[in-house]
Design an enzyme around this catalytic site. Sequence first.
Site, PDB file in Angstrom:
ATOM      1  N   LEU A  11      -1.464  16.072   9.187  1.00  0.00           N
ATOM      2  CA  LEU A  11      -1.531  15.383  10.474  1.00  0.00           C
ATOM      3  C   LEU A  11      -2.878  14.714  10.677  1.00  0.00           C
ATOM      4  CD1 LEU A  11       0.146  18.208  12.602  1.00  0.00           C
ATOM      5  CD2 LEU A  11       1.263  16.243  11.500  1.00  0.00           C
ATOM      6  N   GLY A  12      -3.362  14.071   9.609  1.00  0.00           N
ATOM      7  CA  GLY A  12      -4.617  13.329   9.708  1.00  0.00           C
ATOM      8  C   GLY A  12      -4.426  12.036  10.475  1.00  0.00           C
ATOM      9  N   ARG A  13      -5.300  11.062  10.225  1.00  0.00           N
ATOM     10  CA  ARG A  13      -5.247   9.813  10.986  1.00  0.00           C
ATOM     11  C   ARG A  13      -3.903   9.106  10.850  1.00  0.00           C
ATOM     12  NH1 ARG A  13     -10.548   6.892   8.856  1.00  0.00           N
ATOM     13  NH2 ARG A  13      -9.810   7.957   6.971  1.00  0.00           N
ATOM     14  N   ASN A 100      -1.331   8.341  -1.236  1.00  0.00           N
ATOM     15  CA  ASN A 100      -1.621   7.245  -2.152  1.00  0.00           C
ATOM     16  C   ASN A 100      -1.755   7.810  -3.559  1.00  0.00           C
ATOM     17  OD1 ASN A 100      -1.618   5.008  -0.393  1.00  0.00           O
ATOM     18  ND2 ASN A 100      -3.663   5.503   0.325  1.00  0.00           N
ATOM     19  N   GLY A 128      -2.603   1.832   8.105  1.00  0.00           N
ATOM     20  CA  GLY A 128      -3.807   2.457   8.620  1.00  0.00           C
ATOM     21  C   GLY A 128      -3.644   3.034  10.019  1.00  0.00           C
ATOM     22  N   LYS A 178       2.469   0.305  -4.077  1.00  0.00           N
ATOM     23  CA  LYS A 178       1.322   0.512  -3.184  1.00  0.00           C
ATOM     24  C   LYS A 178       0.010   0.425  -3.955  1.00  0.00           C
ATOM     25  CE  LYS A 178      -0.668   1.660   0.758  1.00  0.00           C
ATOM     26  NZ  LYS A 178      -2.004   2.132   0.436  1.00  0.00           N
ATOM     27  N   ASN A 182      -2.966  -2.218  -3.069  1.00  0.00           N
ATOM     28  CA  ASN A 182      -4.363  -1.902  -2.792  1.00  0.00           C
ATOM     29  C   ASN A 182      -5.314  -2.631  -3.728  1.00  0.00           C
ATOM     30  OD1 ASN A 182      -3.159  -0.136  -0.977  1.00  0.00           O
ATOM     31  ND2 ASN A 182      -4.728   1.416  -1.270  1.00  0.00           N
ATOM     32  N   GLU A 185      -5.691  -5.874  -2.164  1.00  0.00           N
ATOM     33  CA  GLU A 185      -6.543  -5.674  -0.983  1.00  0.00           C
ATOM     34  C   GLU A 185      -8.021  -5.698  -1.371  1.00  0.00           C
ATOM     35  OE1 GLU A 185      -7.441  -1.609   1.173  1.00  0.00           O
ATOM     36  OE2 GLU A 185      -5.444  -2.331   1.741  1.00  0.00           O
ATOM     37  N   TYR A 186      -8.369  -5.038  -2.486  1.00  0.00           N
ATOM     38  CA  TYR A 186      -9.750  -5.055  -2.971  1.00  0.00           C
ATOM     39  C   TYR A 186     -10.226  -6.488  -3.180  1.00  0.00           C
ATOM     40  CZ  TYR A 186     -10.320  -0.044  -4.154  1.00  0.00           C
ATOM     41  OH  TYR A 186     -10.465   1.316  -4.114  1.00  0.00           O
TER      42      TYR A 186
END
Length: 308
Positions: A11-13, A100, A128, A178, A182, A185-186
């Site tokens: 249950l993180g961000r 991830n 996010g 995914k 990413n 995204e970099y």
Amino acid sequence: MTQLQIGLYGLGRMGGNMAKRLARGGVTVYAYNRSFEVAEKLAAGDDNVRACRSLEEVVASLSAPRVLWLMLPSGPATEAAILQAAALLEPGDILVDGANGYYKEAIARADQLAGQGIRFVDVGVSGGIWGLDNGYCLMAGGDEAALAAVIPFLKLLAPAPDRGWLHAGPVGSGHFTKMVHNGIEYGMMQAFAEGFALMQAKTEFELDLAKIAELWRHSSVVRSWLLDLTADFLKADQKLVDIAPVVADSGEGRWTALEAVEQGVPTPVMSLALMMRFASQGKNDYAARMLAMMRKGFGGHAVQGKGE
């Protein structure tokens, strides 16, 4: 109609917001976190979220066939949770890994769990901290039977039931997609950073970077969510002098570069963006010192001492 129910461990961000979004959609979420206080706080005032003190309680609370979704950091934490869950789940149950993770590990895990009759789904999750309100982009890998039970949750987590989620292919394809996401995204982040750095260095023009970022958001070919975020923080601070020039890298960037080498597919932008993150972490410092000393050796050029 029976109310949808799911177990959510982590249950993180992202995990916490996913639990809230599912609950908003009418799902009963049996929520578990290593710190019970986190689950308890999440459940306060929301009848659709049930705080659980253990993974055993989560599994016992779910009706078969169970859907248990893990939202933990990839690596040892997820591996330990999968082993624990495997000892509790029954044949026909479905274990979803939303970390991830590395796609090759997902394939291996699916094979291991299949021996117990447990079905495995790997889901790459993007969005996010904004996913609660805007929805998540979800890339799922697994067989049709397993996905059939997971799709109702994907539709609720996505921006809309008909977009923002995809059954990408067999097990491993969710995390693979995914991973590449990413890597891209970099490269995009690096391009924006270099472009704005170039403009910031052109001091004689006295460019207003915040206004330029805002301008590019409208009808420009480089408009994007990354540009939206960039425009927001530049409005508050263009100089960024209080920000340390250190950028962390995650597993996906490294795995993307390694995958490119394995396949022999050229990915120079994504790979160089990863190298720049290494450089920002001080991993180029020794090489730079070597360069300075070589230059001194062949040309007698002065070497700048530390702190000068």
